[in-house]
Design an enzyme around this catalytic site. Structure first.
Site, PDB file in Angstrom:
ATOM      1  N   CYS A   1      -0.346   7.090  84.809  1.00  0.00           N
ATOM      2  CA  CYS A   1      -0.072   8.438  84.304  1.00  0.00           C
ATOM      3  C   CYS A   1       1.135   8.336  83.367  1.00  0.00           C
ATOM      4  O   CYS A   1       1.334   7.302  82.737  1.00  0.00           O
ATOM      5  CB  CYS A   1       0.119   9.442  85.439  1.00  0.00           C
ATOM      6  SG  CYS A   1       1.592   9.195  86.455  1.00  0.00           S
TER       7      CYS A   1
ATOM      8  N   ARG B   1       1.012  11.803  89.644  1.00  0.00           N
ATOM      9  CA  ARG B   1      -0.446  11.624  89.677  1.00  0.00           C
ATOM     10  C   ARG B   1      -0.880  10.203  90.006  1.00  0.00           C
ATOM     11  O   ARG B   1      -1.721   9.983  90.888  1.00  0.00           O
ATOM     12  CB  ARG B   1      -1.050  12.053  88.326  1.00  0.00           C
ATOM     13  CG  ARG B   1      -0.975  13.538  88.069  1.00  0.00           C
ATOM     14  CD  ARG B   1      -1.340  13.887  86.635  1.00  0.00           C
ATOM     15  NE  ARG B   1      -0.317  13.405  85.706  1.00  0.00           N
ATOM     16  CZ  ARG B   1      -0.383  13.550  84.380  1.00  0.00           C
ATOM     17  NH1 ARG B   1      -1.462  14.114  83.840  1.00  0.00           N
ATOM     18  NH2 ARG B   1       0.596  13.119  83.607  1.00  0.00           N
TER      19      ARG B   1
ATOM     20  N   ASP C   1     -28.009   1.499  91.159  1.00  0.00           N
ATOM     21  CA  ASP C   1     -27.409   0.631  92.177  1.00  0.00           C
ATOM     22  C   ASP C   1     -27.306  -0.798  91.639  1.00  0.00           C
ATOM     23  O   ASP C   1     -28.260  -1.316  91.071  1.00  0.00           O
ATOM     24  CB  ASP C   1     -28.257   0.620  93.451  1.00  0.00           C
ATOM     25  CG  ASP C   1     -28.187   1.938  94.189  1.00  0.00           C
ATOM     26  OD1 ASP C   1     -27.173   2.644  94.043  1.00  0.00           O
ATOM     27  OD2 ASP C   1     -29.147   2.264  94.909  1.00  0.00           O
TER      28      ASP C   1
END
Length: 197
Positions: free
Chosen positions: A12, A18, A126
């Site tokens: 951040c 954050r 996947d």
């Protein structure tokens, strides 16, 4: 930690709100899904990191409310070597992402905002089931990069900076980060018993 360990960095601005909160959440998700000895390192830093500074009280409280401890965190600044060496870099905003790309353009395919990576991994097929954690992360990074090239980036990919604002702003940012990290962890580390190689 071996040379095969996954290196993930969350970024951040100052590395006191954050990104450390996202880091501790992601660390917890990795341990919960892969075990305490998982070959995954999660760190955080800031593009203007307030080096040596602790996490802000509001984020300490948000972490503690989830049973997580940020009291030992100290701010750090991201460097070019960190950007070049990480397997995955997750930023709070698009401007952070662009700043990292300017530091190391060759790493652009491994740099995403948190929300962007969550969105793209959620839509991914996947991967092969026998991938070790590092290979699994790299598979998702490659897929997300390829998918991103066909999308328009959006300002909605930013997590707003609560620093200096009211307590509610920290709570809102924490909830947003928590949802995003949960989405990423479910996709990338979602299956228990993944290979530890």
């Amino acid at each position: 930690m071996t040379d095969d360990a996954v290196q993930i960095v969350v970024i951040c601005t100052g590395n006191i709100a954050r990104s450390p909160f996202a880091m501790v959440l992601l660390e917890n998700e990795v341990r919960r899904r892969l075990g305490d000895d998982a070959p995954v390192t999660v760190r955080s830093a800031g593009v203007h990191g307030l080096e040596g500074e602790p996490a802000v009280e509001a984020m300490l409280a948000e972490a503690a409310a989830r049973g997580l401890d940020l009291s030992h965190h100290r701010g750090a600044r991201i460097g070019e070597v960190d950007v070049r060496s990480a397997d995955l870099l997750l930023t709070a905003t698009a401007s952070h992402r662009d700043r990292l790309i300017s530091l190391a353009p060759e790493a652009a395919g491994r740099i995403f905002t948190l929300k962007e990576f969550a969105r793209l991994t959620q839509r991914a097929p996947d991967p092969p089931g026998d991938l070790a954690p590092r290979d699994r992360v790299r598979w998702y990074v490659s897929h997300a990069h390829d998918a991103r090239d066909r999308r328009t980036r959006t300002r909605h990919d930013d997590v707003a900076d609560p620093y200096g604002g009211p307590r509610d702003g920290y709570r809102t940012a924490a909830l947003e980060i928590e949802r995003t990290v949960a989405t990423i962890a479910a996709a990338v580390f979602g299956h228990s018993g993944l290979g530890q190689g």
